[in-house]
Design a protein around this motif. Structure first.
Motif, mmCIF file in Angstrom:
data_model
loop_
_atom_site.group_PDB
_atom_site.id
_atom_site.type_symbol
_atom_site.label_atom_id
_atom_site.label_comp_id
_atom_site.label_asym_id
_atom_site.label_seq_id
_atom_site.Cartn_x
_atom_site.Cartn_y
_atom_site.Cartn_z
ATOM 1 N N TYR A 20 -30.092 -8.070 7.810
ATOM 2 C CA TYR A 20 -31.006 -9.144 6.588
ATOM 3 C C TYR A 20 -31.883 -7.861 6.561
ATOM 4 C CZ TYR A 20 -30.736 -12.751 10.473
ATOM 5 O OH TYR A 20 -30.301 -13.565 11.144
ATOM 6 N N THR A 21 -32.663 -7.866 5.492
ATOM 7 C CA THR A 21 -32.986 -7.767 3.928
ATOM 8 C C THR A 21 -34.364 -8.033 4.644
ATOM 9 O OG1 THR A 21 -32.146 -7.950 1.840
ATOM 10 C CG2 THR A 21 -33.887 -7.290 1.494
ATOM 11 N N GLN A 22 -35.413 -6.588 4.661
ATOM 12 C CA GLN A 22 -37.074 -7.025 4.966
ATOM 13 C C GLN A 22 -37.532 -7.698 4.038
ATOM 14 O OE1 GLN A 22 -38.279 -6.136 7.906
ATOM 15 N NE2 GLN A 22 -40.662 -6.219 7.735
ATOM 16 N N LEU A 23 -38.333 -8.298 4.980
ATOM 17 C CA LEU A 23 -39.211 -9.411 3.811
ATOM 18 C C LEU A 23 -40.928 -9.167 4.387
ATOM 19 C CD1 LEU A 23 -39.709 -11.395 1.015
ATOM 20 C CD2 LEU A 23 -39.493 -13.493 3.275
ATOM 21 N N ASP A 24 -41.688 -8.709 3.947
ATOM 22 C CA ASP A 24 -43.110 -8.126 4.749
ATOM 23 C C ASP A 24 -44.023 -9.326 4.763
ATOM 24 O OD1 ASP A 24 -42.165 -5.670 5.314
ATOM 25 O OD2 ASP A 24 -43.244 -4.801 3.673
ATOM 26 N N SER A 25 -44.176 -9.676 3.068
ATOM 27 C CA SER A 25 -45.328 -11.209 3.245
ATOM 28 C C SER A 25 -44.619 -11.907 1.698
ATOM 29 C CB SER A 25 -46.790 -10.218 2.661
ATOM 30 O OG SER A 25 -46.425 -9.764 1.629
ATOM 31 N N THR A 26 -44.939 -13.265 1.726
ATOM 32 C CA THR A 26 -44.686 -14.016 1.119
ATOM 33 C C THR A 26 -45.387 -14.729 0.639
ATOM 34 O OG1 THR A 26 -43.877 -15.894 2.152
ATOM 35 C CG2 THR A 26 -42.331 -14.212 1.659
ATOM 36 N N ARG A 27 -45.570 -15.475 -0.795
ATOM 37 C CA ARG A 27 -46.822 -15.939 -1.768
ATOM 38 C C ARG A 27 -46.608 -17.292 -0.829
ATOM 39 N NH1 ARG A 27 -43.945 -15.165 -6.264
ATOM 40 N NH2 ARG A 27 -43.114 -17.093 -6.239
ATOM 41 N N GLY A 28 -45.734 -17.851 0.277
ATOM 42 C CA GLY A 28 -45.745 -18.744 0.670
ATOM 43 C C GLY A 28 -44.365 -19.943 1.154
ATOM 44 N N VAL A 29 -44.464 -20.648 1.289
ATOM 45 C CA VAL A 29 -42.836 -21.861 2.336
ATOM 46 C C VAL A 29 -42.659 -22.654 0.783
ATOM 47 C CG1 VAL A 29 -42.180 -23.306 3.746
ATOM 48 C CG2 VAL A 29 -43.763 -20.656 4.527
ATOM 49 N N LYS A 30 -41.085 -22.826 0.447
ATOM 50 C CA LYS A 30 -40.653 -23.898 0.053
ATOM 51 C C LYS A 30 -39.863 -24.530 1.367
ATOM 52 C CE LYS A 30 -40.063 -22.161 -4.221
ATOM 53 N NZ LYS A 30 -39.378 -21.788 -5.874
ATOM 54 N N VAL A 31 -40.510 -25.773 0.742
ATOM 55 C CA VAL A 31 -39.474 -26.387 2.413
ATOM 56 C C VAL A 31 -38.547 -27.664 1.551
ATOM 57 C CG1 VAL A 31 -40.146 -28.688 2.645
ATOM 58 C CG2 VAL A 31 -41.728 -27.170 2.673
ATOM 59 N N PHE A 82 -36.323 -25.059 15.016
ATOM 60 C CA PHE A 82 -35.191 -23.828 14.804
ATOM 61 C C PHE A 82 -35.263 -22.928 14.332
ATOM 62 C CE2 PHE A 82 -34.062 -28.625 16.418
ATOM 63 C CZ PHE A 82 -32.662 -27.786 17.653
ATOM 64 N N GLU A 83 -35.302 -21.468 14.704
ATOM 65 C CA GLU A 83 -35.469 -20.245 14.573
ATOM 66 C C GLU A 83 -34.458 -20.188 14.208
ATOM 67 O OE1 GLU A 83 -35.918 -15.685 15.571
ATOM 68 O OE2 GLU A 83 -35.139 -17.069 17.381
ATOM 69 N N GLY A 84 -34.091 -20.259 12.652
ATOM 70 C CA GLY A 84 -33.208 -19.529 11.411
ATOM 71 C C GLY A 84 -33.036 -17.809 11.754
ATOM 72 N N ARG A 85 -33.617 -17.806 9.848
ATOM 73 C CA ARG A 85 -33.193 -16.100 9.699
ATOM 74 C C ARG A 85 -34.625 -15.125 10.475
ATOM 75 N NH1 ARG A 85 -30.493 -13.858 4.438
ATOM 76 N NH2 ARG A 85 -28.615 -15.590 4.649
ATOM 77 N N GLY A 86 -35.821 -16.554 10.781
ATOM 78 C CA GLY A 86 -36.914 -15.969 11.316
ATOM 79 C C GLY A 86 -37.920 -14.951 9.942
ATOM 80 N N LEU A 87 -38.871 -14.953 10.749
ATOM 81 C CA LEU A 87 -39.976 -13.804 10.537
ATOM 82 C C LEU A 87 -39.032 -12.561 9.845
ATOM 83 C CD1 LEU A 87 -42.452 -13.776 13.608
ATOM 84 C CD2 LEU A 87 -42.349 -15.396 11.436
ATOM 85 N N HIS A 88 -39.700 -12.363 8.985
ATOM 86 C CA HIS A 88 -39.976 -11.254 7.984
ATOM 87 C C HIS A 88 -38.368 -10.398 7.696
ATOM 88 C CE1 HIS A 88 -43.836 -9.899 8.718
ATOM 89 N NE2 HIS A 88 -43.591 -10.219 9.993
#
Length: 258
Positions: A20-31, A82-88
């Motif tokens: 996975y590519t690390q993702l420290d933070s985001t602007r939010g969530v897309k549904v 359900f956990e997909g790719r998950g956090l970060h």
């Protein structure tokens, strides 16, 4: 209610086909929604939810060639997440160039069969969003996949709910507060050298100082401003060219605070 999380091990997820590519933070969530037919029987039979999530992962890996299921989390009618790719971890479902801006949460509804999201799906989507805010560095934005990408996703019913502020069914929680909005981009790129001066520079410096950066507010874009800009860009996962263009300008106001 705490999040009712279905781990990858529990739903028997395939292991990812790469790192996975690390993702420290985001602007939010897309549904998102599935974009296909969803059997209404999943509302009565949770085993069908598990089978559907497994089929989505298989399609993403074997059909799309992705390393894993494209979503961060998936929400089912039984208020389970359900956990997909998950956090970060960088999702893949938002579209090329858009994945670093938002996590991706799928509601298990489609464009045929089960098209109206049950309350359990809406609760689970919001549970996933709160989990991503609490533990994944997600900002306040809640948007639909169609925001910024040419698609019908997440369908008219889910999108209308998002446009209403994504309220909890039954009014258990207030709508999500609006996210901060950046002022209009001033129309010129702020860069050094040479030193650039103006009220647009002062406005940007003031905002960066408000975000906690050690930067003087003198209206002169020099080496110090460029260096702060570069560090901020690296934190946001965008090219660190030291130039305040439209994207850097917007993120200076709208990116979640560390």
């Amino acid at each position: 209610m705490a999040i009712d999380l279905v781990s990858r091990r529990t739903w028997r997820a395939r292991p990812p086909g790469g790192s996975y590519t690390q993702l420290d933070s985001t602007r939010g969530v897309k549904v998102h929604y599935t974009g296909g037919r969803v059997d209404p029987a999943i509302v009565r039979d949770h085993a069908k939810c598990v089978a559907l999530v497994q089929s989505i992962q298989n399609f993403h890996m074997d059909g799309n060639g992705w390393i894993d299921i494209g979503y961060s989390y998936l929400a089912c009618p039984h208020r389970k997440v359900f956990e997909g790719r998950g956090l970060h971890h960088l999702p893949a479902a938002n579209g090329a160039g858009l994945n670093s801006g938002h996590y991706a949460v799928l509601g298990l509804v489609g464009n045929a069969g089960l098209t109206v999201p049950p309350d359990g799906v809406l609760h689970a989507v919001l549970d996933a969003i709160q989990h991503l805010r609490d533990k994944g560095g997600a900002g306040r934005e809640v948007k639909g996949h169609r925001d910024g990408f040419n698609t019908d996703c997440p369908g008219d019913r889910l999108y209308a709910w998002i446009r209403r502020g994504a309220p909890r069914p039954g009014g258990q929680e207030p709508p999500t507060p609006p996210q901060p909005q950046a002022p209009a981009f001033p129309g010129r790129l702020l860069k050094f050298p040479p030193v650039m001066r103006g009220e647009d520079v002062r406005t940007w410096q003031k905002q960066m100082k408000k975000r906690g950066w050690n930067l003087g507010v003198d209206g002169a874009y020099g080496a110090d401003s460029r260096d702060v800009c570069r560090r901020f860009q690296r934190n946001q996962g965008i090219p660190d060219d030291g130039i305040v263009g439209p994207t850097t300008w917007r993120l200076s106001w709208e990116a979640p605070l560390p």
